[in-house]
Design a protein around this motif. Sequence first.
Motif, PDB file in Angstrom:
ATOM      1  N   GLU A  43      -7.410  13.393  -8.822  1.00  0.00           N
ATOM      2  CA  GLU A  43      -7.445  14.849  -8.927  1.00  0.00           C
ATOM      3  C   GLU A  43      -6.087  15.414  -8.525  1.00  0.00           C
ATOM      4  OE1 GLU A  43     -10.746  16.926  -7.212  1.00  0.00           O
ATOM      5  OE2 GLU A  43     -12.057  15.172  -7.394  1.00  0.00           O
ATOM      6  N   LEU A  44      -5.629  16.380  -9.296  1.00  0.00           N
ATOM      7  CA  LEU A  44      -4.319  16.971  -9.062  1.00  0.00           C
ATOM      8  C   LEU A  44      -4.240  17.566  -7.659  1.00  0.00           C
ATOM      9  CD1 LEU A  44      -1.646  17.513 -10.614  1.00  0.00           C
ATOM     10  CD2 LEU A  44      -2.550  19.773 -11.162  1.00  0.00           C
ATOM     11  N   GLY A  45      -3.193  17.210  -6.915  1.00  0.00           N
ATOM     12  CA  GLY A  45      -2.964  17.765  -5.584  1.00  0.00           C
ATOM     13  C   GLY A  45      -3.537  16.960  -4.447  1.00  0.00           C
ATOM     14  N   LYS A  46      -4.433  15.996  -4.741  1.00  0.00           N
ATOM     15  CA  LYS A  46      -5.042  15.204  -3.670  1.00  0.00           C
ATOM     16  C   LYS A  46      -4.168  14.003  -3.304  1.00  0.00           C
ATOM     17  CE  LYS A  46      -9.905  16.442  -4.004  1.00  0.00           C
ATOM     18  NZ  LYS A  46     -11.294  15.928  -4.057  1.00  0.00           N
ATOM     19  N   PHE A  57      -0.174  16.529   2.387  1.00  0.00           N
ATOM     20  CA  PHE A  57       1.243  16.742   2.653  1.00  0.00           C
ATOM     21  C   PHE A  57       1.856  17.338   1.398  1.00  0.00           C
ATOM     22  CE2 PHE A  57       1.019  12.393   1.017  1.00  0.00           C
ATOM     23  CZ  PHE A  57       1.994  12.387   0.034  1.00  0.00           C
ATOM     24  N   ILE A  58       2.877  18.119   1.589  1.00  0.00           N
ATOM     25  CA  ILE A  58       3.570  18.742   0.466  1.00  0.00           C
ATOM     26  C   ILE A  58       4.908  18.023   0.307  1.00  0.00           C
ATOM     27  CG2 ILE A  58       4.477  20.867  -0.513  1.00  0.00           C
ATOM     28  CD1 ILE A  58       1.461  20.884  -0.084  1.00  0.00           C
ATOM     29  N   PRO A  59       5.027  17.144  -0.664  1.00  0.00           N
ATOM     30  CA  PRO A  59       6.286  16.419  -0.825  1.00  0.00           C
ATOM     31  C   PRO A  59       7.404  17.358  -1.236  1.00  0.00           C
ATOM     32  CG  PRO A  59       4.842  16.007  -2.702  1.00  0.00           C
ATOM     33  CD  PRO A  59       4.038  16.786  -1.698  1.00  0.00           C
ATOM     34  N   PRO A  60       8.613  17.121  -0.728  1.00  0.00           N
ATOM     35  CA  PRO A  60       9.731  17.983  -1.134  1.00  0.00           C
ATOM     36  C   PRO A  60      10.026  17.812  -2.617  1.00  0.00           C
ATOM     37  CG  PRO A  60      10.519  16.058   0.085  1.00  0.00           C
ATOM     38  CD  PRO A  60       9.034  16.041   0.186  1.00  0.00           C
ATOM     39  N   VAL A 106       0.868  -1.178   0.000  1.00  0.00           N
ATOM     40  CA  VAL A 106       0.000   0.000   0.000  1.00  0.00           C
ATOM     41  C   VAL A 106       0.903   1.224   0.000  1.00  0.00           C
ATOM     42  CG1 VAL A 106      -1.772   1.302   1.225  1.00  0.00           C
ATOM     43  CG2 VAL A 106      -1.804  -1.198   1.299  1.00  0.00           C
ATOM     44  N   ILE A 107       0.615   2.182  -0.870  1.00  0.00           N
ATOM     45  CA  ILE A 107       1.377   3.422  -0.890  1.00  0.00           C
ATOM     46  C   ILE A 107       0.453   4.599  -0.608  1.00  0.00           C
ATOM     47  CG2 ILE A 107       3.180   2.587  -2.446  1.00  0.00           C
ATOM     48  CD1 ILE A 107       1.721   4.021  -4.751  1.00  0.00           C
ATOM     49  N   LYS A 108       1.017   5.615  -0.004  1.00  0.00           N
ATOM     50  CA  LYS A 108       0.283   6.858   0.252  1.00  0.00           C
ATOM     51  C   LYS A 108       0.991   7.949  -0.545  1.00  0.00           C
ATOM     52  CE  LYS A 108      -0.765  10.111   3.993  1.00  0.00           C
ATOM     53  NZ  LYS A 108      -0.513  10.396   5.424  1.00  0.00           N
ATOM     54  N   VAL A 109       0.299   8.496  -1.541  1.00  0.00           N
ATOM     55  CA  VAL A 109       0.953   9.388  -2.493  1.00  0.00           C
ATOM     56  C   VAL A 109       0.065  10.574  -2.840  1.00  0.00           C
ATOM     57  CG1 VAL A 109       2.450   7.673  -3.585  1.00  0.00           C
ATOM     58  CG2 VAL A 109       0.104   7.923  -4.370  1.00  0.00           C
ATOM     59  N   ARG A 110       0.716  11.599  -3.330  1.00  0.00           N
ATOM     60  CA  ARG A 110       0.010  12.789  -3.809  1.00  0.00           C
ATOM     61  C   ARG A 110       0.128  12.857  -5.317  1.00  0.00           C
ATOM     62  NH1 ARG A 110       1.478  18.939  -3.497  1.00  0.00           N
ATOM     63  NH2 ARG A 110      -0.539  19.927  -3.207  1.00  0.00           N
ATOM     64  N   VAL A 146      -0.421   9.380 -14.528  1.00  0.00           N
ATOM     65  CA  VAL A 146      -0.257  10.362 -13.459  1.00  0.00           C
ATOM     66  C   VAL A 146       1.152  10.206 -12.891  1.00  0.00           C
ATOM     67  CG1 VAL A 146      -2.677  10.538 -12.760  1.00  0.00           C
ATOM     68  CG2 VAL A 146      -1.260   8.742 -11.778  1.00  0.00           C
ATOM     69  N   GLU A 147       1.634  11.275 -12.304  1.00  0.00           N
ATOM     70  CA  GLU A 147       2.891  11.212 -11.559  1.00  0.00           C
ATOM     71  C   GLU A 147       2.544  11.296 -10.079  1.00  0.00           C
ATOM     72  OE1 GLU A 147       5.605  14.155 -12.947  1.00  0.00           O
ATOM     73  OE2 GLU A 147       5.573  13.393 -15.010  1.00  0.00           O
ATOM     74  N   LEU A 148       3.053  10.343  -9.315  1.00  0.00           N
ATOM     75  CA  LEU A 148       2.738  10.218  -7.894  1.00  0.00           C
ATOM     76  C   LEU A 148       3.990  10.487  -7.072  1.00  0.00           C
ATOM     77  CD1 LEU A 148       0.755   6.865  -8.222  1.00  0.00           C
ATOM     78  CD2 LEU A 148      -0.196   9.189  -8.257  1.00  0.00           C
ATOM     79  N   THR A 149       3.826  11.201  -5.955  1.00  0.00           N
ATOM     80  CA  THR A 149       4.956  11.547  -5.094  1.00  0.00           C
ATOM     81  C   THR A 149       4.598  11.221  -3.650  1.00  0.00           C
ATOM     82  OG1 THR A 149       5.469  13.381  -6.597  1.00  0.00           O
ATOM     83  CG2 THR A 149       6.579  13.375  -4.470  1.00  0.00           C
ATOM     84  N   ASP A 150       5.520  10.553  -2.926  1.00  0.00           N
ATOM     85  CA  ASP A 150       5.241  10.243  -1.522  1.00  0.00           C
ATOM     86  C   ASP A 150       5.863  11.296  -0.608  1.00  0.00           C
ATOM     87  OD1 ASP A 150       7.918   9.665  -1.363  1.00  0.00           O
ATOM     88  OD2 ASP A 150       7.678   7.503  -1.056  1.00  0.00           O
ATOM     89  N   GLU A 151       5.743  11.082   0.695  1.00  0.00           N
ATOM     90  CA  GLU A 151       6.184  12.091   1.667  1.00  0.00           C
ATOM     91  C   GLU A 151       7.692  12.315   1.633  1.00  0.00           C
ATOM     92  OE1 GLU A 151       3.223  12.179   5.401  1.00  0.00           O
ATOM     93  OE2 GLU A 151       4.088  10.198   5.027  1.00  0.00           O
ATOM     94  N   ASP A 152       8.453  11.326   1.141  1.00  0.00           N
ATOM     95  CA  ASP A 152       9.906  11.465   1.070  1.00  0.00           C
ATOM     96  C   ASP A 152      10.351  12.202  -0.186  1.00  0.00           C
ATOM     97  OD1 ASP A 152      10.238  10.039   3.446  1.00  0.00           O
ATOM     98  OD2 ASP A 152      10.120   8.125   2.385  1.00  0.00           O
ATOM     99  N   GLY A 153       9.392  12.496  -1.102  1.00  0.00           N
ATOM    100  CA  GLY A 153       9.739  13.173  -2.335  1.00  0.00           C
ATOM    101  C   GLY A 153      10.048  12.232  -3.482  1.00  0.00           C
ATOM    102  N   THR A 154       9.993  10.911  -3.238  1.00  0.00           N
ATOM    103  CA  THR A 154      10.222   9.940  -4.312  1.00  0.00           C
ATOM    104  C   THR A 154       9.024   9.943  -5.251  1.00  0.00           C
ATOM    105  OG1 THR A 154      11.474   8.573  -2.756  1.00  0.00           O
ATOM    106  CG2 THR A 154      10.785   7.530  -4.813  1.00  0.00           C
ATOM    107  N   GLN A 155       9.295   9.867  -6.564  1.00  0.00           N
ATOM    108  CA  GLN A 155       8.240   9.916  -7.570  1.00  0.00           C
ATOM    109  C   GLN A 155       8.172   8.620  -8.370  1.00  0.00           C
ATOM    110  OE1 GLN A 155       9.537  13.717  -9.548  1.00  0.00           O
ATOM    111  NE2 GLN A 155       7.415  14.295  -9.181  1.00  0.00           N
TER     112      GLN A 155
END
Length: 611
Positions: free
Chosen positions: A234-237, A278-281, A181-185, A207-216
Amino acid sequence: MDAAAAMSVTPGAVAYVIANPSPASADDVPETVVQVVDLKPIGSRFSFMASDGKAKIKAILSTHFASEVHSGKLQNLGLLRILNYACNDIPHKQDKILIITKCEVMSPALDAEIKSEVKVEEEPAVLSKPASIVLKPRQDVKSASQIVSEQRGNAAPAARLAMTRRVHPLLSLNPYQGNWVIKVRVTSKGNLRSYRNARGEGHVFNVELTDEDGTQIQATMFNEAAKKFYPMFELGKVYYISKGSLRIANKQFKTVQNDYEMTLNESAVVEEAEGETFIPPVQYNFVKIDMLGPYVGGRELVDIIGVLQSVSPTLSIRRKIDNESIPKRDIVVADDSNKTVTVTLWNDLATTVGEELLDMVDSAPIIAVKSLKVSDFQGVSVSTVGKSTLVINPELPEAEKLKAWYESEGKGTSMASVGAGMGASSPGSSRSLYSDRVFLSHITSDPDLGQDKPVFFSLHAHISHIKPDQTMWYRACNTCNKKVTESMGSGYWCEGCQKNYDECSLRYIMIIKVSDPTGEAWLSLFNDQAERIVGCSADELDRIRKEEGDDRFQLKLKEATWVPHLFRVSVAQNEYMGEKRQRITVRSESPVDFAAEARYQLEEILKLTAC
């Protein structure tokens, strides 16, 4: 090794991570210090053997820790505190691999490796803290079950479902894993597109997905899955995603820095994490301006950072597809390679951000731009795409370094455009007509050359043939040099300028055959180089053919043959009628300077004799 050094690692650290492969969060990881042994690069990442003095395990660092290695902060034989990790099985082997997602450098390189009967595995142990390093104690540390229990009461239904399983960092995923399971923005969302190939028609979107560590990672959906998930994402969710599959990323089409790409079919589970944000780096992979050449015409996007030099007014360009006007603005950026490049900003970046840059250009701010497309316009230039971002005066080590360089020496340095640098003609200059010199056989014998992105070489060859019956030129606008068409009434219509002109000019676009001692090849040639080779403009050559006849026309072309030239060329793969072909394009050209050529040959001989 003395006892103090031996105590600087955490005893039993390797056994602990093997016995506890999936901590629920960073708070569940005890203070764990290991020694970095055999540090080496693997693609964009670094791997090493994590040692606790008695046992070792292979470890991989996240891509955003590469800067710690490049800066010298993290060194081989140094000490590293692991703050979060995932321990995975290596497919088809009994070994495990430690994926480090968060860490802290504790010490630079020690004098030697800490050893005490090093073994590959040992029985699970309870960690004790290292004696020689003072670490801040963790207060009120809660277990994963406590955290989940406390959060479930107020969580949304989708979040409750996700909490029953551990969330995996993107860095830890591989194609051989089962349940994850991944949690991504969602940081970029493409359009739902239709396609047609030999297997039929369908739909696709990514889509491009980014997690809390900034990995895409890039996720792609086809047909029914595309229709199902397109309205959901949806973009940003933020979303929880599971039951997807991974494979090795296709370098030709990937848009993010990840070795893998994800596919989601109809059975994949996508749940919005309601109330969670969350705002990924932002992870940058900066390319020096003088190194942009190899990216020309490729699909790979680049990031640059530099000092703002100039900002143009906003222009309005009419798009061919829908005749809509879109704003455009050019800025010039320089970096410590003493080169400048033109960056074309489009849409909001041209108006809102561009106006801000115009107001502050005199202060020479540092700007970082992510996701730029590199083209051969003006030799080398870059432009923004839909997902590009621009940050003014970013808080980055690279920005501080550039600012210091510009204040100390860059401000007074004369800098040339990187595009102009590709045509340099002195043997010592970067990317000159003397660098990367090869024979024609080096290019023609490798049909896969330039498959991933264009590659650049220099050639010393004779023009052996110019086909007189080819289409040698096109009608061009005198203002923008783009192709024009005859108007219904009179004059010529330019789509680029959206204007009708009374006159136009001819510009060369032709092919020539060149030869050297190893073989021959066809090169594509554009106007500036062709004018120097043929010895006249396309308008003049057209006049010769019409007024003086074909014999004089062909004689003019023959006069240009069997003359030696230096060429700077790009090699890329083009598809024609479903077949991939190698295309060699001349980027710059110069007659042979025999004195400079002799010096170059002598330098090459000295290199051979020095070996």
